[in-house]
Every structure is written in structure tokens, then in C-alpha cells.
Scaffold this active site. Structure first.
Site, PDB file in Angstrom:
ATOM      1  N   HIS A   1      -1.566 -13.763   1.108  1.00 29.52           N
ATOM      2  CA  HIS A   1      -3.020 -13.727   0.931  1.00 29.52           C
ATOM      3  C   HIS A   1      -3.398 -14.571  -0.286  1.00 29.52           C
ATOM      4  CE1 HIS A   1      -2.877  -9.771   3.305  1.00 29.52           C
ATOM      5  NE2 HIS A   1      -3.608 -10.603   4.010  1.00 29.52           N
ATOM      6  N   TYR A  15      -5.211  -9.229  15.390  1.00 28.94           N
ATOM      7  CA  TYR A  15      -5.040  -8.161  14.400  1.00 28.94           C
ATOM      8  C   TYR A  15      -6.216  -7.185  14.483  1.00 28.94           C
ATOM      9  CZ  TYR A  15      -5.041  -6.359   9.508  1.00 28.94           C
ATOM     10  OH  TYR A  15      -5.070  -5.593   8.373  1.00 28.94           O
ATOM     11  N   VAL A  55       0.836  -1.208   0.000  1.00 34.35           N
ATOM     12  CA  VAL A  55       0.000   0.000   0.000  1.00 34.35           C
ATOM     13  C   VAL A  55       0.872   1.261   0.000  1.00 34.35           C
ATOM     14  CG1 VAL A  55      -1.707   1.326   1.307  1.00 34.35           C
ATOM     15  CG2 VAL A  55      -1.914  -1.154   1.159  1.00 34.35           C
ATOM     16  N   THR A  82     -10.852  -3.304   1.706  1.00 35.04           N
ATOM     17  CA  THR A  82     -11.173  -4.722   1.556  1.00 35.04           C
ATOM     18  C   THR A  82      -9.879  -5.475   1.207  1.00 35.04           C
ATOM     19  OG1 THR A  82     -12.646  -6.252   0.417  1.00 35.04           O
ATOM     20  CG2 THR A  82     -11.728  -4.484  -0.919  1.00 35.04           C
ATOM     21  N   ASN A  83      -9.960  -6.747   0.770  1.00 30.82           N
ATOM     22  CA  ASN A  83      -8.758  -7.500   0.374  1.00 30.82           C
ATOM     23  C   ASN A  83      -8.067  -6.780  -0.782  1.00 30.82           C
ATOM     24  OD1 ASN A  83      -9.398  -9.872   2.016  1.00 30.82           O
ATOM     25  ND2 ASN A  83     -11.079 -10.136   0.569  1.00 30.82           N
TER      26      ASN A  83
HETATM   27  N1  LIG Z   1      -3.032  -6.341   2.073  1.00 31.80           N
HETATM   28  C1  LIG Z   1      -4.315  -6.318   2.292  1.00 31.80           C
HETATM   29  O1  LIG Z   1      -5.100  -7.083   1.700  1.00 31.80           O
HETATM   30  C2  LIG Z   1      -4.891  -5.323   3.269  1.00 31.80           C
HETATM   31  C3  LIG Z   1      -6.282  -5.258   3.394  1.00 31.80           C
HETATM   32  C4  LIG Z   1      -6.835  -4.351   4.281  1.00 31.80           C
HETATM   33  C5  LIG Z   1      -6.015  -3.526   5.024  1.00 31.80           C
HETATM   34  N2  LIG Z   1      -4.661  -3.604   4.891  1.00 31.80           N
HETATM   35  C6  LIG Z   1      -3.854  -2.703   5.727  1.00 31.80           C
HETATM   36  O2  LIG Z   1      -3.094  -1.859   4.892  1.00 31.80           O
HETATM   37  C7  LIG Z   1      -1.835  -1.599   5.511  1.00 31.80           C
HETATM   38  C8  LIG Z   1      -0.716  -1.931   4.545  1.00 31.80           C
HETATM   39  O3  LIG Z   1      -0.787  -3.297   4.170  1.00 31.80           O
HETATM   40  P1  LIG Z   1       0.144  -3.894   3.024  1.00 31.80           P
HETATM   41  O4  LIG Z   1      -0.625  -4.958   2.371  1.00 31.80           O
HETATM   42  O5  LIG Z   1       0.735  -2.800   2.260  1.00 31.80           O
HETATM   43  O6  LIG Z   1       1.246  -4.617   3.901  1.00 31.80           O
HETATM   44  P2  LIG Z   1       2.809  -4.671   3.672  1.00 31.80           P
HETATM   45  O7  LIG Z   1       3.129  -4.664   2.223  1.00 31.80           O
HETATM   46  O8  LIG Z   1       3.309  -5.799   4.508  1.00 31.80           O
HETATM   47  O9  LIG Z   1       3.282  -3.302   4.258  1.00 31.80           O
HETATM   48  C9  LIG Z   1       3.357  -3.075   5.626  1.00 31.80           C
HETATM   49  C10 LIG Z   1       4.564  -2.228   5.847  1.00 31.80           C
HETATM   50  O10 LIG Z   1       4.653  -1.933   7.243  1.00 31.80           O
HETATM   51  C11 LIG Z   1       6.013  -2.029   7.597  1.00 31.80           C
HETATM   52  N3  LIG Z   1       6.176  -2.294   9.021  1.00 31.80           N
HETATM   53  C12 LIG Z   1       5.856  -3.427   9.685  1.00 31.80           C
HETATM   54  N4  LIG Z   1       6.213  -3.297  10.982  1.00 31.80           N
HETATM   55  C13 LIG Z   1       6.761  -2.051  11.103  1.00 31.80           C
HETATM   56  C14 LIG Z   1       7.314  -1.352  12.189  1.00 31.80           C
HETATM   57  N5  LIG Z   1       7.379  -1.891  13.406  1.00 31.80           N
HETATM   58  N6  LIG Z   1       7.796  -0.108  11.972  1.00 31.80           N
HETATM   59  C15 LIG Z   1       7.743   0.443  10.739  1.00 31.80           C
HETATM   60  N7  LIG Z   1       7.217  -0.165   9.675  1.00 31.80           N
HETATM   61  C16 LIG Z   1       6.735  -1.415   9.865  1.00 31.80           C
HETATM   62  C17 LIG Z   1       6.531  -3.188   6.781  1.00 31.80           C
HETATM   63  O11 LIG Z   1       7.928  -3.170   6.747  1.00 31.80           O
HETATM   64  P3  LIG Z   1       8.748  -4.533   6.416  1.00 31.80           P
HETATM   65  O12 LIG Z   1       8.562  -4.728   4.950  1.00 31.80           O
HETATM   66  O13 LIG Z   1      10.135  -4.225   6.819  1.00 31.80           O
HETATM   67  O14 LIG Z   1       8.109  -5.602   7.232  1.00 31.80           O
HETATM   68  C18 LIG Z   1       5.887  -2.888   5.451  1.00 31.80           C
HETATM   69  O15 LIG Z   1       6.656  -1.986   4.698  1.00 31.80           O
HETATM   70  C19 LIG Z   1      -1.787  -2.412   6.789  1.00 31.80           C
HETATM   71  O16 LIG Z   1      -2.096  -1.576   7.871  1.00 31.80           O
HETATM   72  C20 LIG Z   1      -2.847  -3.444   6.595  1.00 31.80           C
HETATM   73  O17 LIG Z   1      -3.388  -3.837   7.813  1.00 31.80           O
HETATM   74  C21 LIG Z   1      -4.076  -4.467   4.021  1.00 31.80           C
END
Ligand SMILES: NC(=O)c1ccc[n+]([C@@H]2O[C@H](COP(=O)([O-])OP(=O)(O)OC[C@H]3O[C@@H](n4cnc5c(N)ncnc54)[C@H](OP(=O)(O)O)[C@@H]3O)[C@@H](O)[C@H]2O)c1
Length: 301
Positions: A165, A122, A2, A150-151
Site C-alpha cells: 500500500h 476484492y 491487523v 479505512t487505509n
Molecule cells: N491493510 C489495510 O489497509 C486494510 C484496510 C481495510 C481493511 N483491511 C482488511 O483487514 C484485514 C487484515 O488486513 P491486513 O492489512 O492485516 O492484511 P495482512 O497483514 O496481509 O493479514 C492478512 C492475514 O490473512 C492471512 N491469510 C490469507 N489467506 C489466508 C487463508 N487462506 N487462510 C488463513 N489465513 C489467511 C494472511 O496469512 P499469510 O501472511 O500467510 O498470507 C495474513 O496473516 C483484511 O481482511 C483486509 O481486507 C485492511
């Protein structure tokens, strides 16, 4: 995934953004987070850090999911408020709605019945974050608000064999089956559950739209409002990848909730809707996967 999509979207609109990787700033570290906001004059925060994963990761590491997601939210929201951030957009997830939420899921179903057991840790952390935003807005007048995606899928997704996922898992499995000449791919469960998928570039566009609103809702779903069965999704991914073999199901594996779809009425009423159709989105995501594979840069964590 994201964060990168948001940076792309901001760049095309000519905005500057300040980013930090986890190595540069651990948001679980309160002192480091305070220091970051004290040192940098940040006007707007789009909070997309998180410990994220599928059912397997969520149910195997619940302690880490609650601890990390809760500390990141707590530290960032409070430090942002203390240091005068004018706008804070927090990302929740539609996974935090109750397991038995009426479909399609409206924002009003939050906390109306018990949470889904598999991602309770979570969900609790995310709910605490979005409620913090709501309370800071209510008590301090800070423009802190939340979006419930959403997803998601798209460039930069995680292709870990167990922790990913469903969309990246299917892309990877069909690609590997095609390359290996395997005649059959089996998917978990009956294939009948229906799920909704939003391309991450659509999400980025939706979030920037929310930031443009003078009086955004405290909490709003961001999705397509359209669902697809897992078997239909598998068929579509197989077609895009070029896997011509058989797709079978494994009903001995759990299905999860039969239908999960967002009610998009509130977001639509603000004048925004998703634009990227599922097939186009999968085609683009598969091209990104192939390019990363070629470069030896497929994300596996
Ligand atoms: N993916 C989905 O389907 C989905 C759906 C609904 C909501 N979301 C929400 O959208 C947001 C982003 O999701 P995403 O899919 O983009 O996940 P992602 O690609 O895993 O990105 C999450 C990021 O957060 C960083 N992070 C984790 N722990 C951290 C910490 N302690 N300090 C600083 N940075 C940290 C990660 O760094 P590292 O790479 O170093 O771990 C990564 O860059 C999340 O809040 C998630 O809950 C996602």
C-alpha cells in the site's frame, strides 16, 4: 498486520486469544475450517484474514482476490455460526464503497452505484462477507456484525516493492533514497488525491470497543475522518525518515479517485474516536521498519 495489533490489544487488556497462521489453518479449506471450530470452543471471532494488496496486486490477481476472500468469509462465518460462536466481527474495508461514492463516505452509500473497477473482485468478496453477517444476524439472531476500516498502516505492514500500500511503499522508498544518497524521489500521479490513514493500533482499539457494544451497527466505518493529500503524506514521511532531497510527481501515472474519506459520524456516536495522530503513527511505524530491517525481518509479501 491487523491480527497482530488485535493480539497486542487483547494482551494488554488481559484477554486470552486463539490464533492460527495460514500454515496451520487454511480458511479457504472448508473441511479444515469446520474442524477448527468443532475442536476449539471459540466465543468471539475477529475475522482479519484476507488476501490484501494495493492497486497493482488487485488488478493483476482478481481471480485469486475473489476466490480466496470469498471462500475465507463463507467458510468462517458459516462454521462459526454452526459451532455456536456468540460474536463474530467481520472486517470489510472502505475500498468496497462505490467508486463515485459521495464524500465523506457514509455506510449508507454501500451498493448505491458501480464499484471501483481496480478492486472489484476484492470488493465483491468483502460485500458478500458483510452481507452474510447481516443475514445471519437477521435470520438466526446471531450477533455477527462488520467494521469497515479505512487505509491502515503500522507495525507488521507489507513492504513489497510492487504489492504494498502507499504508506509502506513511501517509507521504504524514502528510506532507500536516504541510504543511497539519491537526491530525488518521484511519486506516482499528481500527488493531489486525498486519502485517510488509520494506525492499526487505533483500529484494534476501535474493534474491541465495537465488541463491547450490546447492539452494534451491522456495518460501521472505522477511520479518522481526516484526509491528507498524497504529496503532503510524502512530505511527512520524508521528514520522519530524514530524506532531505526533492519530491517530484509523475502525472502520467493514474491518480485514482480525487478524494476518499470516511464519514465517522456513526462510529463517533458510539463513543469512540481515533487517538494516534499521523506524524506520531508514522514515526512509530518507521522505528518498527528499522528494527525489522536490522533483524532481517522486513515483510515482503
Ligand atoms: N491493510 C489495510 O489497509 C486494510 C484496510 C481495510 C481493511 N483491511 C482488511 O483487514 C484485514 C487484515 O488486513 P491486513 O492489512 O492485516 O492484511 P495482512 O497483514 O496481509 O493479514 C492478512 C492475514 O490473512 C492471512 N491469510 C490469507 N489467506 C489466508 C487463508 N487462506 N487462510 C488463513 N489465513 C489467511 C494472511 O496469512 P499469510 O501472511 O500467510 O498470507 C495474513 O496473516 C483484511 O481482511 C483486509 O481486507 C485492511
Amino acid at each position: 498486520m491487523v491480527g497482530s495489533a488485535i493480539v497486542r490489544a487483547l494482551a494488554t487488556r488481559g484477554f486470552d486469544s486463539v490464533t492460527r497462521s495460514r500454515d496451520q489453518l487454511d480458511l479457504c479449506n472448508q473441511q479444515a475450517t469446520n474442524h477448527f471450530f468443532a475442536e476449539n470452543k471459540i466465543e468471539t471471532v475477529i475475522f482479519c484474514a484476507g488476501r490484501v494488496g494495493g492497486i497493482h496486486a488487485n488488478s493483476t490477481y482478481p481471480a485469486e482476490f475473489i476466490h480466496e476472500n470469498l471462500s475465507m468469509a463463507l467458510n468462517s462465518i458459516h462454521a462459526a455460526w454452526q459451532h455456536g460462536v456468540r460474536r463474530f466481527l467481520y472486517l470489510g474495508s472502505t475500498c468496497i464503497y462505490p467508486g463515485s461514492a459521495p464524500q465523506p463516505m457514509a455506510e449508507s452509500c454501500l451498493l448505491t452505484s458501480p464499484l471501483e473497477k481496480t478492486n472489484e473482485a476484492y470488493a465483491l468478496a468483502k460485500i458478500a462477507g458483510l452481507k452474510m453477517c447481516e443475514f445471519y444476524r437477521q435470520q438466526y439472531g446471531a450477533m455477527f456484525h462488520s467494521a469497515m476500516p479505512t487505509n491502515l498502516y503500522g507495525p507488521g505492514d507489507n513492504y513489497h516493492p510492487e504489492n504494498s500500500h502507499v504508506m509502506p511503499a513511501l517509507i521504504r522508498r524514502f528510506h532507500e533514497a536516504k541510504e543511497a544518497g539519491t537526491g530525488e524521489v518521484m511519486i506516482w500521479g499528481t500527488g493531489t488525491p486525498r486519502r485517510e490513514f488509520l494506525h492499526v493500533d487505533d483500529l484494534a482499539d476501535g474493534l474491541l470497543h465495537l465488541l463491547s457494544l450490546g447492539d452494534p451497527p451491522d456495518l460501521v466505518n472505522v477511520g479518522t475522518g481526516v484526509d491528507v493529500s498524497i504529496l503532503e503524506l510524502a512530505g511527512l514521511v520524508a521528514e520522519v525518515v530524514g530524506f532531505a532531497g526533492k519530491i517530484t510527481t509523475d502525472p502520467s501515472k493514474p491518480d485514482g479517485t480525487p478524494v476518499k474519506r470516511t464519514d465517522m459520524s456513526l462510529m463517533h456516536s458510539t463513543g469512540w474516536q481515533a487517538k494516534i495522530d499521523l506524524r506520531t503513527g508514522i514515526e512509530q511505524t518507521y522505528q518498527d521498519f528499522l528494527a525489522k530491517l536490522e533483524a532481517g525481518a522486513v515483510r515482503l509479501a
